[in-house]
Design a protein around this motif. Structure first.
Motif, short mmCIF file in Angstrom:
data_model
loop_
_atom_site.label_atom_id
_atom_site.label_comp_id
_atom_site.label_asym_id
_atom_site.label_seq_id
_atom_site.Cartn_x
_atom_site.Cartn_y
_atom_site.Cartn_z
N ASN A 251 -16.37 6.24 31.95
CA ASN A 251 -17.51 5.40 32.30
C ASN A 251 -18.07 4.78 31.03
N ILE A 252 -18.30 3.46 31.05
CA ILE A 252 -18.93 2.76 29.94
C ILE A 252 -20.38 2.48 30.34
N LEU A 253 -21.31 2.94 29.50
CA LEU A 253 -22.73 2.72 29.76
C LEU A 253 -23.36 1.98 28.58
N VAL A 254 -24.24 1.05 28.90
CA VAL A 254 -25.00 0.34 27.88
C VAL A 254 -26.48 0.55 28.18
N ASP A 255 -27.16 1.19 27.22
CA ASP A 255 -28.57 1.55 27.42
C ASP A 255 -28.75 2.33 28.73
N ASP A 256 -27.83 3.27 28.94
CA ASP A 256 -27.81 4.18 30.09
C ASP A 256 -27.55 3.49 31.43
N LYS A 257 -27.12 2.24 31.40
CA LYS A 257 -26.75 1.53 32.63
C LYS A 257 -25.23 1.42 32.70
N HIS A 258 -24.67 1.86 33.83
CA HIS A 258 -23.23 1.83 34.01
C HIS A 258 -22.74 0.37 34.10
N VAL A 259 -21.75 0.04 33.27
CA VAL A 259 -21.23 -1.33 33.30
C VAL A 259 -19.78 -1.39 33.76
N SER A 260 -19.06 -0.28 33.62
CA SER A 260 -17.66 -0.30 34.07
C SER A 260 -17.06 1.10 34.03
N THR A 261 -16.02 1.30 34.83
CA THR A 261 -15.17 2.49 34.76
C THR A 261 -13.76 2.01 34.44
N ILE A 262 -13.18 2.54 33.39
CA ILE A 262 -11.87 2.08 32.94
C ILE A 262 -10.90 3.25 32.81
N GLU A 263 -9.60 2.94 32.80
CA GLU A 263 -8.57 3.96 32.65
C GLU A 263 -7.87 3.81 31.30
N CYS A 264 -7.47 4.94 30.75
CA CYS A 264 -6.83 4.96 29.43
C CYS A 264 -5.31 4.97 29.60
N LYS A 265 -4.73 3.83 29.76
CA LYS A 265 -3.29 3.74 30.00
C LYS A 265 -2.62 2.59 29.26
N GLU A 266 -3.30 2.01 28.28
CA GLU A 266 -2.68 0.98 27.45
C GLU A 266 -1.88 1.64 26.32
N LEU A 267 -0.81 0.99 25.89
CA LEU A 267 -0.01 1.51 24.79
C LEU A 267 -0.77 1.38 23.47
N ARG A 268 -0.75 2.46 22.68
CA ARG A 268 -1.33 2.45 21.35
C ARG A 268 -0.20 2.70 20.34
N PRO A 269 0.47 1.65 19.89
CA PRO A 269 1.60 1.82 18.96
C PRO A 269 1.23 2.58 17.69
N GLY A 270 -0.01 2.40 17.23
CA GLY A 270 -0.43 3.07 16.01
C GLY A 270 -0.49 4.58 16.12
N LEU A 271 -0.49 5.10 17.35
CA LEU A 271 -0.54 6.54 17.55
C LEU A 271 0.84 7.18 17.66
N LEU A 272 1.88 6.37 17.76
CA LEU A 272 3.21 6.92 18.00
C LEU A 272 3.68 7.84 16.88
N ARG A 273 3.15 7.65 15.67
CA ARG A 273 3.50 8.55 14.56
C ARG A 273 3.00 9.97 14.80
N LEU A 274 2.07 10.14 15.76
CA LEU A 274 1.55 11.47 16.10
C LEU A 274 2.28 12.07 17.30
N SER A 275 3.22 11.32 17.88
CA SER A 275 3.89 11.74 19.12
C SER A 275 2.86 12.22 20.14
N PRO A 276 1.96 11.32 20.57
CA PRO A 276 0.90 11.72 21.50
C PRO A 276 1.44 11.88 22.92
N PRO A 277 0.65 12.45 23.81
CA PRO A 277 1.05 12.55 25.21
C PRO A 277 1.23 11.16 25.84
N ARG A 278 1.86 11.13 27.00
CA ARG A 278 2.06 9.91 27.78
C ARG A 278 2.77 8.82 26.97
#
Length: 314
Positions: A251-278
């Motif tokens: 949930n993204i909140l601005v000044d305690d007001k909900h503005v959006s709910t988003i999912e974490c499923k975009e590729l992050r190439p910069g993290l591949l050196r850590l062999s992250p999940p997914r």
């Protein structure tokens, strides 16, 4: 059971942990890297890492022989890409106490003849924890404990990885480990100034540890996450569940007001050196409909548990 990579930071209860791990796994299931000159370094490390300089063949043999633990006084970045961020563990300690403890270790075991200031002023002993973790966000590490909370830390680690490692305390220079080393005001001030990076790092680590422990006590799953960019126009970062491949919802909140709910499923190439999940598909980004005003407070909250990833002012 996947193998674990233990980043052994000197004087953080690492020797106690690895000896406890030996009792649990069996010495024959553990590989050590304590430099090519150390008698403790395993033959497989000397062969593939230091002689042939072939990390891939090392990991293939390591996996084929079903080792359970890789441990050593090495930077986290040395092996994290092979075993993965989720399987990487370490312990951190108050920087001032850690430096003084290492000094007395050198006096006892390395015949160091200098005084304390001559030791802690040496570049190789300054900001040891942040140097060892360089390039690896502590938020990404599968587990980290605190030396000052060793028993609780071990309980959490066992629960997370389904282990039964028992507490064994070794390599302690003092009988009473609950009492801090006594220093003059001048010595403490100088050590803190020299180790400013570690001081800031350790405060963040302690706060994060408390959050992990609170979720652990409530039987809730911890989310590894970090906001990488926050501007009036957008927010971005990454997040994944500990030991769970489900997509994290925020949930993204601005000044305690909900503005959006988003999912974490975009590729992050910069993290591949850590062999992250997914396979690295753990990123998120949200563009605000209108640029945020200066002073706006942005919060990012895990939908499932209410865990707070950030609470920042624009």
């Amino acid at each position: 059971m996947l193998p674990v990579f233990f980043v052994h930071i000197p004087k953080t209860a690492g020797t106690s942990f690895r000896k406890s791990a030996e009792s649990f796994y069996g010495r024959e299931k553990i590989v050590y890297d304590y430099s090519p000159s150390s008698e403790e370094t395993s033959n497989i490390i000397n062969k593939w890492i230091y002689e042939k300089k072939d990390p891939l063949n090392f990991f293939e043999e390591f996996s084929c022989l079903n080792y359970s633990l890789l441990s050593g006084h090495v930077n986290a970045s040395k092996y994290i890409h092979l075993l993965g961020a989720q399987q990487t563990v370490s312990f951190f300690r108050d920087p001032v106490q850690r430096v003084v403890s290492e000094y007395y270790h050198f006096v006892r075991n390395n015949n160091y003849k200098g005084d304390l200031p001559s030791f802690y002023r040496k570049p190789q002993f300054i900001n040891r924890q942040t140097k060892i973790m360089h390039g690896v966000p502590f938020e990404s590490v599968g587990f980290f404990g605190l030396t000052e909370e060793y028993e609780i830390s071990l309980e959490m680690l066992n629960s997370l990885y389904g282990l039964s490692i028992k507490s064994i305390k070794l390599n302690m220079g003092r009988k009473d480990q609950t009492v801090d080393y006594k220093l003059s005001d001048e010595e403490r001030i100088e050590i803190e100034a020299l180790n400013e990076d570690d001081i800031v790092f350790y405060q963040k680590v302690k706060n994060n540890f408390r959050e992990r422990y609170s979720l652990f006590r409530n039987g809730e799953t911890y989310v590894h996450g970090l906001v990488q960019q926050l501007s009036p126009k957008k927010i971005s970062g990454w997040a994944w569940y500990a030991m769970n491949s489900s997509v994290v919802s925020l949930n993204i909140l601005v000044d305690d007001k909900h503005v959006s709910t988003i999912e974490c499923k975009e590729l992050r190439p910069g993290l591949l050196r850590l062999s992250p999940p997914r396979n690295g598909y753990v990123g998120f980004q949200y563009n605000f409909s209108e640029p945020l005003l200066s002073g706006s407070i942005v919060k990012v909250v895990v939908v499932e548990t209410g865990q707070l990833l950030t609470n920042q002012e624009i």
